[in-house]
Design a protein around this motif. Structure first.
Motif, mmCIF file in Angstrom:
data_model
loop_
_atom_site.group_PDB
_atom_site.id
_atom_site.type_symbol
_atom_site.label_atom_id
_atom_site.label_comp_id
_atom_site.label_asym_id
_atom_site.label_seq_id
_atom_site.Cartn_x
_atom_site.Cartn_y
_atom_site.Cartn_z
ATOM 1 N N LEU A 107 -15.910 -45.128 13.490
ATOM 2 C CA LEU A 107 -14.588 -44.883 12.897
ATOM 3 C C LEU A 107 -14.613 -45.114 11.391
ATOM 4 C CD1 LEU A 107 -12.210 -46.536 15.528
ATOM 5 C CD2 LEU A 107 -12.523 -44.102 15.103
ATOM 6 N N ASN A 108 -15.348 -46.125 10.950
ATOM 7 C CA ASN A 108 -15.459 -46.405 9.510
ATOM 8 C C ASN A 108 -16.108 -45.243 8.768
ATOM 9 O OD1 ASN A 108 -14.192 -48.836 9.660
ATOM 10 N ND2 ASN A 108 -15.906 -50.023 8.893
ATOM 11 N N VAL A 109 -17.150 -44.680 9.345
ATOM 12 C CA VAL A 109 -17.809 -43.535 8.707
ATOM 13 C C VAL A 109 -16.811 -42.386 8.577
ATOM 14 C CG1 VAL A 109 -19.590 -41.765 8.992
ATOM 15 C CG2 VAL A 109 -20.138 -44.158 9.432
ATOM 16 N N ILE A 110 -16.071 -42.132 9.645
ATOM 17 C CA ILE A 110 -15.090 -41.049 9.624
ATOM 18 C C ILE A 110 -13.985 -41.360 8.615
ATOM 19 C CG2 ILE A 110 -13.359 -39.789 10.983
ATOM 20 C CD1 ILE A 110 -15.217 -40.482 13.463
ATOM 21 N N GLY A 111 -13.481 -42.574 8.641
ATOM 22 C CA GLY A 111 -12.407 -42.966 7.725
ATOM 23 C C GLY A 111 -12.836 -42.937 6.270
ATOM 24 N N ASP A 112 -14.071 -43.330 6.006
ATOM 25 C CA ASP A 112 -14.589 -43.302 4.632
ATOM 26 C C ASP A 112 -14.727 -41.866 4.123
ATOM 27 O OD1 ASP A 112 -14.743 -46.069 4.610
ATOM 28 O OD2 ASP A 112 -16.917 -46.140 4.893
ATOM 29 N N LEU A 134 -9.617 -39.278 11.732
ATOM 30 C CA LEU A 134 -8.941 -40.380 12.413
ATOM 31 C C LEU A 134 -7.521 -39.969 12.777
ATOM 32 C CD1 LEU A 134 -9.904 -43.435 10.146
ATOM 33 C CD2 LEU A 134 -11.008 -42.692 12.257
ATOM 34 N N THR A 135 -7.068 -40.441 13.923
ATOM 35 C CA THR A 135 -5.656 -40.315 14.280
ATOM 36 C C THR A 135 -4.912 -41.477 13.616
ATOM 37 O OG1 THR A 135 -5.895 -41.729 16.222
ATOM 38 C CG2 THR A 135 -6.245 -39.338 16.557
ATOM 39 N N PRO A 136 -3.578 -41.495 13.671
ATOM 40 C CA PRO A 136 -2.862 -42.671 13.151
ATOM 41 C C PRO A 136 -3.343 -43.979 13.797
ATOM 42 C CG PRO A 136 -1.333 -40.865 13.439
ATOM 43 C CD PRO A 136 -2.653 -40.409 14.033
ATOM 44 N N LYS A 137 -3.613 -43.939 15.099
ATOM 45 C CA LYS A 137 -4.136 -45.125 15.795
ATOM 46 C C LYS A 137 -5.528 -45.473 15.279
ATOM 47 C CE LYS A 137 -5.071 -46.609 20.547
ATOM 48 N NZ LYS A 137 -5.081 -46.167 21.943
ATOM 49 N N GLY A 138 -6.361 -44.469 15.018
ATOM 50 C CA GLY A 138 -7.688 -44.686 14.466
ATOM 51 C C GLY A 138 -7.619 -45.295 13.072
ATOM 52 N N LYS A 139 -6.613 -44.889 12.296
ATOM 53 C CA LYS A 139 -6.434 -45.457 10.950
ATOM 54 C C LYS A 139 -6.062 -46.934 11.022
ATOM 55 C CE LYS A 139 -5.275 -41.093 8.770
ATOM 56 N NZ LYS A 139 -4.250 -40.223 8.217
ATOM 57 N N ILE A 140 -5.291 -47.319 12.047
ATOM 58 C CA ILE A 140 -4.946 -48.738 12.237
ATOM 59 C C ILE A 140 -6.228 -49.542 12.456
ATOM 60 C CG2 ILE A 140 -3.868 -50.396 13.831
ATOM 61 C CD1 ILE A 140 -1.632 -48.269 14.248
ATOM 62 N N VAL A 141 -7.097 -49.054 13.341
ATOM 63 C CA VAL A 141 -8.358 -49.747 13.630
ATOM 64 C C VAL A 141 -9.224 -49.791 12.370
ATOM 65 C CG1 VAL A 141 -10.512 -49.650 14.962
ATOM 66 C CG2 VAL A 141 -8.315 -49.167 16.083
ATOM 67 N N TYR A 142 -9.310 -48.691 11.663
ATOM 68 C CA TYR A 142 -10.105 -48.589 10.434
ATOM 69 C C TYR A 142 -9.653 -49.634 9.413
ATOM 70 C CZ TYR A 142 -11.700 -46.466 6.014
ATOM 71 O OH TYR A 142 -12.247 -46.242 4.775
ATOM 72 N N GLU A 143 -8.363 -49.692 9.160
ATOM 73 C CA GLU A 143 -7.831 -50.636 8.168
ATOM 74 C C GLU A 143 -7.971 -52.081 8.638
ATOM 75 O OE1 GLU A 143 -3.885 -49.166 7.365
ATOM 76 O OE2 GLU A 143 -4.690 -47.327 6.457
ATOM 77 N N HIS A 173 -10.232 -53.313 10.711
ATOM 78 C CA HIS A 173 -11.636 -53.691 10.637
ATOM 79 C C HIS A 173 -12.056 -53.965 9.195
ATOM 80 C CE1 HIS A 173 -16.032 -52.827 10.416
ATOM 81 N NE2 HIS A 173 -16.022 -53.726 11.357
ATOM 82 N N ASN A 174 -11.613 -53.133 8.271
ATOM 83 C CA ASN A 174 -11.959 -53.359 6.863
ATOM 84 C C ASN A 174 -11.422 -54.692 6.358
ATOM 85 O OD1 ASN A 174 -13.499 -51.062 6.475
ATOM 86 N ND2 ASN A 174 -11.756 -49.824 5.854
ATOM 87 N N SER A 175 -10.219 -55.068 6.782
ATOM 88 C CA SER A 175 -9.677 -56.360 6.349
ATOM 89 C C SER A 175 -10.437 -57.516 6.997
ATOM 90 C CB SER A 175 -8.177 -56.456 6.637
ATOM 91 O OG SER A 175 -7.919 -56.511 8.014
ATOM 92 N N LEU A 176 -10.867 -57.347 8.254
ATOM 93 C CA LEU A 176 -11.690 -58.374 8.905
ATOM 94 C C LEU A 176 -13.030 -58.535 8.188
ATOM 95 C CD1 LEU A 176 -11.267 -57.824 12.764
ATOM 96 C CD2 LEU A 176 -10.419 -59.722 11.382
ATOM 97 N N ASP A 177 -13.625 -57.415 7.800
ATOM 98 C CA ASP A 177 -14.898 -57.479 7.071
ATOM 99 C C ASP A 177 -14.736 -58.267 5.776
ATOM 100 O OD1 ASP A 177 -16.558 -56.213 8.839
ATOM 101 O OD2 ASP A 177 -16.719 -54.345 7.706
ATOM 102 N N LEU A 178 -13.680 -57.981 5.021
ATOM 103 C CA LEU A 178 -13.460 -58.713 3.765
ATOM 104 C C LEU A 178 -13.338 -60.206 4.012
ATOM 105 C CD1 LEU A 178 -10.973 -56.412 1.811
ATOM 106 C CD2 LEU A 178 -13.333 -56.955 1.221
ATOM 107 N N GLU A 179 -12.589 -60.558 5.041
ATOM 108 C CA GLU A 179 -12.405 -61.969 5.389
ATOM 109 C C GLU A 179 -13.735 -62.609 5.781
ATOM 110 O OE1 GLU A 179 -10.087 -64.165 8.988
ATOM 111 O OE2 GLU A 179 -8.966 -62.596 7.951
#
Length: 159
Positions: free
Chosen positions: A45-50, A99-108, A110-116
């Protein structure tokens, strides 16, 4: 210790890190939705979102895996409502993936978890300088290039 012994220790530590990361990736988690997802799914999903909009071939190249493996993963993500696949209007043979809207939720999420998580690691590594990290990145990139070269040679050989 001499350079060779230290390098061998570095390589063994890298292999141990690889094994630990693999075990860590095999634990399903929730990323802001009701779905339990494996990290391989989330990283796809990250690859797709990026990329915003991409194709199976582009994902396979980025992830260094086969188009067939990516297609299977995309089908799973479609069933979970996280991505959509549709024909490119400019090139009928090409299928775009987004990404679907639901996929964008997961993408965002996950990115915030990675930063943390990265910040937490950084706190444990405060004794190292920026230059230390840059040297380590250089070493890892050289090891990755060599490993990629070996993989490319094995792919091109027929048995």
């Amino acid at each position: 210790m001499d350079k060779e012994k230290v390098f061998y220790e570095l390589m063994e530590t890298l292999y141990e890190t690889s094994r630990l990361i693999s075990s860590y990736e095999n634990i399903p988690r929730k990323y802001g939705t009701e779905d339990e997802l494996y990290m391989i799914e989330v990283h796809t999903l990250n690859v797709i979102g990026d990329q915003v909009k991409t194709t199976t071939s582009e994902i396979a190249e980025i992830k260094n895996c086969t188009k067939s493996a990516v297609s299977q993963m995309i089908d799973k993500l479609i069933k979970k409502g996280l991505v959509i696949k549709y024909r490119n209007v400019d090139n009928y043979r090409e299928l775009n993936i987004e990404l679907t809207p639901k996929g964008k939720i997961v993408y965002e999420y996950h990115n915030s978890l990675d930063l943390e998580e990265y910040r937490s690691h950084l706190e444990n590594l405060e004794q190292f300088t920026t230059e230390d990290f840059q040297k380590y990145i250089t070493v890892l990139n050289l090891i990755n290039q060599r490993t990629q070269s070996v993989l490319n040679n094995k792919k091109s050989k027929t048995y």
